[in-house]
Design a protein around this motif. Sequence first.
Motif, PDB file in Angstrom:
ATOM      1  N   SER A   1      51.018  71.862 -40.716  1.00 34.29           N
ATOM      2  CA  SER A   1      52.393  71.583 -41.147  1.00 34.29           C
ATOM      3  C   SER A   1      52.777  72.407 -42.375  1.00 34.29           C
ATOM      4  O   SER A   1      53.866  72.246 -42.913  1.00 34.29           O
ATOM      5  CB  SER A   1      52.569  70.095 -41.438  1.00 34.29           C
ATOM      6  N   ASP A   2      51.890  73.322 -42.803  1.00 30.87           N
ATOM      7  CA  ASP A   2      52.144  74.138 -43.992  1.00 30.87           C
ATOM      8  C   ASP A   2      52.626  75.545 -43.635  1.00 30.87           C
ATOM      9  O   ASP A   2      52.745  76.399 -44.501  1.00 30.87           O
ATOM     10  CB  ASP A   2      50.880  74.240 -44.854  1.00 30.87           C
ATOM     11  N   LEU A   3      52.950  75.770 -42.361  1.00 30.08           N
ATOM     12  CA  LEU A   3      53.361  77.098 -41.913  1.00 30.08           C
ATOM     13  C   LEU A   3      54.870  77.168 -41.733  1.00 30.08           C
ATOM     14  O   LEU A   3      55.483  76.235 -41.203  1.00 30.08           O
ATOM     15  CB  LEU A   3      52.661  77.453 -40.601  1.00 30.08           C
ATOM     16  N   LEU A   4      55.465  78.279 -42.160  1.00 28.11           N
ATOM     17  CA  LEU A   4      56.899  78.517 -42.045  1.00 28.11           C
ATOM     18  C   LEU A   4      57.126  79.808 -41.275  1.00 28.11           C
ATOM     19  O   LEU A   4      56.371  80.766 -41.419  1.00 28.11           O
ATOM     20  CB  LEU A   4      57.529  78.664 -43.436  1.00 28.11           C
ATOM     21  N   VAL A   5      58.197  79.838 -40.482  1.00 29.23           N
ATOM     22  CA  VAL A   5      58.570  81.025 -39.712  1.00 29.23           C
ATOM     23  C   VAL A   5      60.009  81.394 -40.059  1.00 29.23           C
ATOM     24  O   VAL A   5      60.890  80.531 -40.001  1.00 29.23           O
ATOM     25  CB  VAL A   5      58.451  80.753 -38.197  1.00 29.23           C
ATOM     26  N   PRO A   6      60.264  82.649 -40.420  1.00 26.69           N
ATOM     27  CA  PRO A   6      61.641  83.056 -40.712  1.00 26.69           C
ATOM     28  C   PRO A   6      62.552  82.847 -39.496  1.00 26.69           C
ATOM     29  O   PRO A   6      62.162  83.124 -38.363  1.00 26.69           O
ATOM     30  CB  PRO A   6      61.525  84.546 -41.030  1.00 26.69           C
ATOM     31  N   VAL A   7      63.769  82.332 -39.749  1.00 30.00           N
ATOM     32  CA  VAL A   7      64.756  82.131 -38.680  1.00 30.00           C
ATOM     33  C   VAL A   7      66.125  82.624 -39.139  1.00 30.00           C
ATOM     34  O   VAL A   7      66.346  82.849 -40.323  1.00 30.00           O
ATOM     35  CB  VAL A   7      64.864  80.654 -38.239  1.00 30.00           C
ATOM     36  N   GLU A   8      67.029  82.709 -38.175  1.00 27.79           N
ATOM     37  CA  GLU A   8      68.397  83.176 -38.433  1.00 27.79           C
ATOM     38  C   GLU A   8      68.370  84.548 -39.092  1.00 27.79           C
ATOM     39  O   GLU A   8      68.720  84.715 -40.255  1.00 27.79           O
ATOM     40  CB  GLU A   8      69.167  82.168 -39.305  1.00 27.79           C
TER      41      GLU A   8
END
Length: 133
Positions: free
Chosen positions: A106-113
Amino acid sequence: MKLVNLTPHAVSVFDHASAQLLKRAGDMDEFRALLAKHPPLLRLPSSGMARVDVERVLVDALRLPEGVIPIYRSQFTSRVHDLPDPQPGVRYVVSAIVLRACPERSDLLVPVEGVRDPHGRIVGCTGFDVREG
């Protein structure tokens, strides 16, 4: 909160209003002028690259007079490389492929928009996706 970018390129995050202005730029000169007035809220340099192994199976080939070009079916595995263990107060910016390979994280982020320049190249994003957890 500390953010660590584990993609192969810098990640720039723009606010929504700035992204909309940049989107309307008619050419690169206008884009650069707008970018100077509306810089990203955050710019994260790459700190390495987390990646997922891929397995490829040869399924066909294109036979041309110049030679043969293989056609594969690729499938990403759950084997992830160069992704640190979770740390308190740290979020890691990764590719969507890495996020999918790590359903327990739950510590992972993915660039969006994505924010694009007039040539269609991605120059940033306006936020991040996260796996619920």
